[in-house]
Design an enzyme around this catalytic site. Structure first.
Site, PDB file in Angstrom:
ATOM      1  N   GLU A   2       0.833  -1.196   0.000  1.00 17.87           N
ATOM      2  CA  GLU A   2       0.000   0.000   0.000  1.00 17.87           C
ATOM      3  C   GLU A   2       0.872   1.251   0.000  1.00 17.87           C
ATOM      4  O   GLU A   2       0.478   2.287  -0.540  1.00 17.87           O
ATOM      5  CB  GLU A   2      -0.939  -0.001   1.207  1.00 17.87           C
ATOM      6  CG  GLU A   2      -2.059   1.026   1.110  1.00 17.87           C
ATOM      7  CD  GLU A   2      -3.135   0.825   2.161  1.00 17.87           C
ATOM      8  OE1 GLU A   2      -4.212   0.305   1.808  1.00 17.87           O
ATOM      9  OE2 GLU A   2      -2.894   1.183   3.330  1.00 17.87           O
ATOM     10  N   HIS A  41       7.299 -27.075   3.351  1.00 17.79           N
ATOM     11  CA  HIS A  41       6.498 -28.142   2.750  1.00 17.79           C
ATOM     12  C   HIS A  41       5.428 -27.584   1.824  1.00 17.79           C
ATOM     13  O   HIS A  41       4.492 -28.302   1.453  1.00 17.79           O
ATOM     14  CB  HIS A  41       5.864 -28.993   3.850  1.00 17.79           C
ATOM     15  CG  HIS A  41       6.875 -29.671   4.723  1.00 17.79           C
ATOM     16  ND1 HIS A  41       7.391 -30.916   4.441  1.00 17.79           N
ATOM     17  CD2 HIS A  41       7.499 -29.260   5.859  1.00 17.79           C
ATOM     18  CE1 HIS A  41       8.277 -31.251   5.368  1.00 17.79           C
ATOM     19  NE2 HIS A  41       8.358 -30.261   6.244  1.00 17.79           N
ATOM     20  N   LYS A  87     -14.014   1.679  -3.727  1.00 19.68           N
ATOM     21  CA  LYS A  87     -15.048   1.962  -2.724  1.00 19.68           C
ATOM     22  C   LYS A  87     -16.209   2.724  -3.350  1.00 19.68           C
ATOM     23  O   LYS A  87     -17.387   2.421  -3.100  1.00 19.68           O
ATOM     24  CB  LYS A  87     -14.458   2.779  -1.579  1.00 19.68           C
ATOM     25  CG  LYS A  87     -13.340   2.120  -0.794  1.00 19.68           C
ATOM     26  CD  LYS A  87     -12.812   3.097   0.255  1.00 19.68           C
ATOM     27  CE  LYS A  87     -11.619   2.563   0.994  1.00 19.68           C
ATOM     28  NZ  LYS A  87     -11.088   3.554   1.971  1.00 19.68           N
TER      29      LYS A  87
END
EC number: 5.3.1.9
Length: 550
Positions: A357, A388, A514
């Protein structure tokens, strides 16, 4: 921060010298670099606070470091650092100071911004937080029915969530007052539902964290939590079970939260840098004022190191420039963060917001386009789980992925190994050291052939090595060392932003989504016909409506 305007950054002499030098490094291997320099480890190891940082396993020489520091000097990293620490408005697009470092200044420090003594403001807020959390922890603050609060639910998103979640998960061993924390951030109702399951409303306190008290996700979740509480305890219970971290008193009061239960912060603190502010109220409730102060002191230790250490031993500067080296000159697209501590399980996610950000920008501060890659992509998992899962790619893949190994000499929880005589923590750390060793030095075709391996399998078993990594060791994961770790990465991000000439402290890229979400909401809810302006989104909304209501 200052962008290069008269001359493109990528055309400056320091940049061009590094580009040429990168071609020389192409012909190097870490095996040879170590073999030819017996002092290499000492030369490329620094100490910052309690952090022992070995960066000798990087694809660099003394000349590389010299050239990287020349680049840092050419863009005046130190001058920009001082401007930040003194409260100048280095967040140019929002005309704001950037002073998360002020959150951890000692009480007797002096710093004014726009004529306001902010050190006094910071410590008044910390004192208010301390008084409140002490009442919560010792049982003087009671819920509406007289019960002691045993669960605190933090409702926030972004920096209002990632920081507190990460810090609490890392320091939960210090939670000593019978208060557990839960965190709600996602607009997905499953998040709130899962976190409310099994809770006693009479023993639950909600902390709603939103600077404007208008963040969609936070207010939606807070309103749903309020309904849950009121349905069990009644409307009058709200004042005993909700507090807010916000700067907008009117909507907080309308929500039903008393003015004395509002904890403020400032526009010179960005969300992703805010865990040391009132955003960390939930953390202080769990671990206590004293431990929270130790966290702040850890931050300040690295702030001071960054401010005072010479470039050749300045850990945030060196590591930040290494990030520039790999991103802008070596073609690396990401950095793996590998904490060999399960307590740091949320640390990579926290760093994702911090770096991506901050530095995920494509224009300079003057608005001109950036001509090089910016913004490292951070990812990772605790060891040994990652071994793994994705270490195969790190060891034998075609992508260059620098890695940060983070480990501790002492464990918060140690158990014996299968034999009953060894230490599980020692075994964990054996893996820690082995992985960085194999990444650096690998295993050659000749070494594998000497083990009588099948000729057909030899190419598959070759470990090329030459994969760079930093090793960060600390005595133990404590509030102080955690603060030091966070600040170490904060200042790396700052250094890189200065070099790339971008504003690391705004986030305009998150805003348009938004706005569009609010515009699309009526069509998604079926209250209006899809008419978004693009046929793909319209078709997807129609499909969603059909699947939602078959």
């Amino acid at each position: 921060m200052t962008a290069t305007t008269a001359q493109l950054l990528t055309e400056t002499t320091p940049w061009l010298r590094l580009s040429e030098h990168s071609e020389e490094i192409d012909r190097s291997h870490l095996r040879a670099l170590f073999a030819s320099d017996p002092d290499r480890v000492d030369e490329f190891t620094v100490t910052a606070g309690d952090l022992h940082i070995d960066y000798s396993k990087h694809l660099i020489t003394r000349r590389t470091r010299e050239l990287l520091l020349d680049l840092a000097r050419s863009v005046d990293v130190e001058g920009n650092r001082d401007a930040m620490l003194h409260g100048e408005h280095i967040n140019t697009t929002e005309n704001r100071a950037v002073l998360h470092t002020a959150l951890r200044l000692p009480r007797d420090a002096s710093l004014s911004v726009d004529g306001q003594d902010i050190v006094t403001d910071v410590h008044e807020t910390l004192e208010k937080m301390g008084v409140f959390t002490e009442r919560l922890r010792d049982g003087r603050w009671r819920g509406a029915t007289g019960k002691k609060i045993t669960t605190v639910v933090n409702i926030g998103i972004g920096g209002s969530d990632l920081g507190p979640v990460m810090v609490y998960r890392a320091l939960r061993h210090y939670a000593d007052a019978g208060i557990s924390l839960r965190f709600v951030s996602n607009l997905d109702p499953a998040d709130l539902t899962d976190n409310l399951r099994g809770l006693d409303p009479a023993a639950t306190l909600f902390i709603v964290t939103s600077k404007t008290f208008s963040t969609l996700e936070t207010l939606t979740n807070a309103t749903a939590a309020r309904r849950w509480l009121v349905s069990a305890l009644g409307e009058d219970a709200v004042t005993k079970h909700f507090v807010a971290v916000s700067t907008n008193a009117q909507p907080v009061a309308e929500f039903g939260i008393a003015p004395e239960n509002i904890f403020g912060f400032w526009d010179w603190v960005g969300g992703r840098y805010s865990v040391g502010s009132a955003i960390g109220l939930s953390v202080m409730a769990a671990i206590g004022r004293e431990r929270f102060t130790e966290l702040l002191d850890g931050f300040h230790t690295i702030d001071e190191h960054f401010r005072t250490a010479p470039p050749e031993s300045n850990a945030p500067l060196l590591l930040g420039m290494l990030g520039v080296w790999y991103s802008s000159f070596r073609g690396a697209q990401s950095r793996a963060v590998l904490p060999y501590s399960n307590d740091l399980v949320r640390f990579p996610a926290y760093l994702q917001q911090l770096t991506m950000e901050s530095n995920g920008k494509s224009v300079h501060t003057d608005g001109s386009p950036v001509r090089c890659d910016t913004g490292e992509i951070f990812w990772g998992e605790p060891g040994t789980n990652g071994q793994h899962a994705f270490f195969q790619l790190l060891h034998q893949g075609t992508r260059l992925v620098p890695a940060d190994f983070i480990g501790f000499a002492q464990s918060t929880d140690d158990l014996p190994t299968m034999s009953g005589t060894g230490s599980m923590h020692d075994l964990l750390m054996a893996n820690f050291f082995a992985q960085s060793k194999v990444l650096a030095f690998g295993k050659t075709r000749k070494e594998i052939a000497a083990e009588s391996a099948s000729a057909d399998l030899i190419p598959h078993k070759v470990m090329p090595g030459n994969r760079p990594s930093t090793t960060i060791l600390a005595p133990r994961l404590t509030p102080s060392t955690l603060g030091q770790l966070i600040a170490l990465y904060e200042h790396q991000v700052f250094v890189q932003g200065v070099v790339w000439g971008i504003d690391s402290f705004d986030q305009w890229g998150v805003e348009l989504g938004k706005v569009q979400a609010l515009a699309l909401a009526p069509a998604v809810a079926g209250e209006a016909a899809p008419c978004t302006g693009d046929t793909s989104t319209d078709a997807l909304i129609r499909t969603y409506r059909r699947l939602r209501h078959p």
